[in-house]
Design a protein around this motif. Structure first.
Motif, mmCIF file in Angstrom:
data_model
loop_
_atom_site.group_PDB
_atom_site.id
_atom_site.type_symbol
_atom_site.label_atom_id
_atom_site.label_comp_id
_atom_site.label_asym_id
_atom_site.label_seq_id
_atom_site.Cartn_x
_atom_site.Cartn_y
_atom_site.Cartn_z
ATOM 1 N N UNK A 82 9.440 -32.416 11.072
ATOM 2 C CA UNK A 82 9.965 -34.007 11.679
ATOM 3 C C UNK A 82 9.289 -34.488 12.165
ATOM 4 N N UNK A 83 9.389 -36.104 11.968
ATOM 5 C CA UNK A 83 8.640 -35.991 13.250
ATOM 6 C C UNK A 83 9.499 -37.514 13.513
ATOM 7 N N UNK A 84 9.935 -37.054 15.224
ATOM 8 C CA UNK A 84 10.723 -38.083 15.443
ATOM 9 C C UNK A 84 10.169 -39.997 15.639
ATOM 10 N N UNK A 85 10.810 -40.948 15.226
ATOM 11 C CA UNK A 85 10.134 -42.424 14.617
ATOM 12 C C UNK A 85 10.833 -43.031 16.273
ATOM 13 N N UNK A 86 10.287 -43.418 17.419
ATOM 14 C CA UNK A 86 10.453 -44.083 19.144
ATOM 15 C C UNK A 86 11.097 -45.218 18.286
ATOM 16 N N UNK A 87 10.977 -45.857 17.619
ATOM 17 C CA UNK A 87 11.293 -47.348 17.626
ATOM 18 C C UNK A 87 11.086 -47.760 15.905
ATOM 19 N N UNK A 88 12.266 -48.361 15.643
ATOM 20 C CA UNK A 88 12.133 -49.147 13.876
ATOM 21 C C UNK A 88 12.632 -50.905 14.751
ATOM 22 N N UNK A 89 12.600 -51.745 13.517
ATOM 23 C CA UNK A 89 12.849 -52.907 13.146
ATOM 24 C C UNK A 89 14.247 -52.779 12.324
ATOM 25 N N UNK A 90 15.161 -53.925 11.986
ATOM 26 C CA UNK A 90 16.693 -53.461 11.761
ATOM 27 C C UNK A 90 16.019 -54.220 10.694
ATOM 28 N N UNK A 150 21.867 -57.187 17.990
ATOM 29 C CA UNK A 150 22.195 -56.470 19.407
ATOM 30 C C UNK A 150 21.984 -54.608 18.615
ATOM 31 N N UNK A 151 20.988 -54.481 19.863
ATOM 32 C CA UNK A 151 20.389 -53.009 19.661
ATOM 33 C C UNK A 151 20.802 -51.502 19.510
ATOM 34 N N UNK A 152 20.555 -50.940 18.784
ATOM 35 C CA UNK A 152 21.385 -50.504 18.196
ATOM 36 C C UNK A 152 19.931 -48.935 18.285
ATOM 37 N N UNK A 153 20.638 -47.746 19.355
ATOM 38 C CA UNK A 153 20.438 -46.542 20.183
ATOM 39 C C UNK A 153 20.556 -45.408 18.973
ATOM 40 N N UNK A 154 19.674 -44.496 18.652
ATOM 41 C CA UNK A 154 20.141 -43.083 17.541
ATOM 42 C C UNK A 154 19.643 -41.965 18.949
ATOM 43 N N UNK A 155 20.663 -41.277 19.850
ATOM 44 C CA UNK A 155 20.711 -40.721 20.607
ATOM 45 C C UNK A 155 21.137 -38.418 20.637
ATOM 46 N N UNK A 156 20.602 -38.026 21.582
ATOM 47 C CA UNK A 156 21.450 -36.604 21.087
ATOM 48 C C UNK A 156 21.958 -36.843 22.141
ATOM 49 N N UNK A 157 23.517 -35.993 21.562
ATOM 50 C CA UNK A 157 24.476 -35.622 22.317
ATOM 51 C C UNK A 157 23.521 -34.690 22.939
ATOM 52 N N UNK A 213 19.925 -37.671 27.867
ATOM 53 C CA UNK A 213 18.968 -38.607 28.572
ATOM 54 C C UNK A 213 17.426 -39.005 28.137
ATOM 55 N N UNK A 214 17.073 -37.887 27.321
ATOM 56 C CA UNK A 214 15.821 -38.722 26.187
ATOM 57 C C UNK A 214 16.363 -40.340 25.694
ATOM 58 N N UNK A 215 14.769 -40.571 25.128
ATOM 59 C CA UNK A 215 15.345 -42.056 24.946
ATOM 60 C C UNK A 215 15.820 -41.760 23.818
ATOM 61 N N UNK A 216 15.401 -41.044 22.281
ATOM 62 C CA UNK A 216 15.915 -41.292 21.040
ATOM 63 C C UNK A 216 15.016 -42.405 20.621
ATOM 64 N N UNK A 217 16.087 -43.232 19.088
ATOM 65 C CA UNK A 217 15.372 -44.238 18.538
ATOM 66 C C UNK A 217 16.421 -44.831 18.884
ATOM 67 N N UNK A 218 15.228 -46.694 18.964
ATOM 68 C CA UNK A 218 15.860 -47.697 18.994
ATOM 69 C C UNK A 218 15.367 -48.214 17.736
ATOM 70 N N UNK A 219 16.482 -49.676 17.730
ATOM 71 C CA UNK A 219 16.863 -49.924 16.376
ATOM 72 C C UNK A 219 16.826 -51.815 17.130
#
Length: 417
Positions: free
Chosen positions: A236-244, A271-278, A282-288
């Motif tokens: 599985x590959x991390x998606x860096x960014x996605x549109x709403x 309002x932007x949504x971020x999905x990150x790792x707890x 500090x990793x950027x995660x995914x931005x929506x």
């Protein structure tokens, strides 16, 4: 103001709660509202309590004590002083739960479900709030049921947006650190309601919308939104960014990282949504966010297990027309059965269904009076966004394909394993 949501996996034990504390120290906790779920598998454990209650099982008391014991161990691991007020607060919550179970007169399963299951979030946030204060991070605990108002459609309540906006605008401070519960609301009689399983993400979006928050972050045990569930797909590959729009499509088809209702209020106010790792905060995660293309542009796989494939055909070989189809959908709506795929021909009509509330048997009996019925249980529905031939082959390998449907960007395949 920012809104953070931490799910059950992040607070499943004392170490998890301490880690959330460390996450806040790293990413900041000023002017932040935390939405927190029940700890670990508490919701499942409380569902067992409800089952034992309705079955009048001798296991009722022991199943309730298991929930209590689990939380008590977390308290003992977090607090050195057994005289700390948190012990009294948690005992009081469990006393309230036991009182409800003893005194309830309602036979309505969905009503009882919401009143009982809600204690998971109440207890969880009480423990986290007390621990943060104990560790030197001052915060304000809120009972979300005083702010999020809903209809009385128990287990899947609809929002009363105007009332909710009024209560949140008047009662929630934008300064400091606030802790509240996900998943819960209350109806006009102040009985507890729930927003559907995984509704804590939605709670975060509701608060963000009403408070005009600058962002929402959903903290997960994965690095962000992946293009496939790693339980079912390799590499599985991390998606860096996605549109709403893309995220709403993925959620509609059943992607489990973002709750389907979460994105709509956020999109309205951009309002932007971020999905990150707890685990690695500090990793950027995914931005929506608005207008962001899918990056990288690769096929995205979604799988829904334990689906039903229902095929209806006319008894007298007459056409299945709009009138028949509208009648079928009205019935599915009435019994809260979700449709995930539709395919029809002149004399047959097939739907892939999700029977969340176990009502299919009743619906089948009603439909069998008018139609010939065939159905497959425990099928899997695979949806591939931005599909290609290689992606389709990955899904179809070693499976029996029952239905395959292709549109411009999306392929859906119903399989029997």
């Amino acid at each position: 103001m920012r809104v953070f949501k931490f799910g059950g996996a992040s607070v499943k034990d004392a170490d998890g709660i301490k880690n959330v504390f460390e996450v806040l120290k790293k990413v900041g906790h000023e002017d932040t509202l935390l939405v927190i779920s029940a700890m670990g598998k508490t919701t499942n454990a409380l569902e067992l309590v409800i089952k034992n209650y309705f079955e009048k099982s001798n296991e009722l008391h022991s199943s309730l004590q298991e929930v209590r014991k689990y939380h008590n161990q977390i308290l003992l691991d977090l607090f050195d002083d057994e005289e700390h007020e948190v012990f009294y607060a948690i005992n009081s919550h469990f006393a309230d739960l036991e009182y409800f179970i003893r005194s309830n007169k309602s036979p309505n399963y969905n009503f009882v479900y919401d009143q009982v299951v809600s204690f998971g979030e109440i207890v969880s946030t009480t423990i986290v709030s007390h621990y943060f204060n104990y560790a030197g991070l001052k915060n304000n605990w809120l009972d979300v049921r005083n702010f999020i108002k809903t209809t009385n459609n128990y287990r899947d309540a609809d929002m009363e947006w105007e009332k909710t906006q009024q209560f949140i605008s008047k009662g929630v401070k934008k300064r400091g650190l606030t802790i509240t519960q996900g998943f819960l609301g209350s109806d006009e009689n102040n009985f507890t309601t729930t927003l559907g399983r995984e509704g804590s993400d939605y709670t975060a979006a509701i608060f963000a919308y009403c408070l005009n928050a600058e962002s929402v972050t959903i903290w997960k045990d994965v690095p962000g939104v992946l293009n496939a569930d790693p339980r079912y797909f390799e590499n599985a590959v991390l998606l860096n960014q996605i549109s709403y729009r893309e995220a709403i499509e993925l959620a509609f088809y059943g992607a489990s990282v973002i709750h389907p209702k979460t994105l709509q209020p956020l999109q309205k106010k951009e309002i932007p949504l971020f999905v990150k790792s707890f685990i690695n905060p500090l990793l950027p995660g995914t931005s929506v966010a608005k207008g962001k293309d899918l990056e990288p542009k690769i096929p995205c796989f979604i799988v829904k297990k334990e689906q039903l494939l229902l095929s209806l055909s006319s008894i007298d070989f007459s056409f299945i027309m709009e009138e028949n189809i509208s009648e079928i959908f009205a019935l599915l709506h009435q019994y809260k059965i979700k449709t995930s795929l539709i395919q029809n021909s002149a004399i047959s009509f097939s739907v892939c269904l999700e029977d969340k509330f176990g009502n299919f048997k009743e619906v089948k009996n009603i439909l069998s009076k008018k139609f010939k019925i065939a159905y497959n249980e425990n099928v899997s529905l695979y949806t591939i966004r931005h599909f290609d031939e290689k992606a389709a082959n990955i899904v179809e390998k070693d499976k029996t394909v029952l239905v395959k449907q292709i549109s411009r960007d999306t392929m859906q395949i119903v399989t029997k394993e």
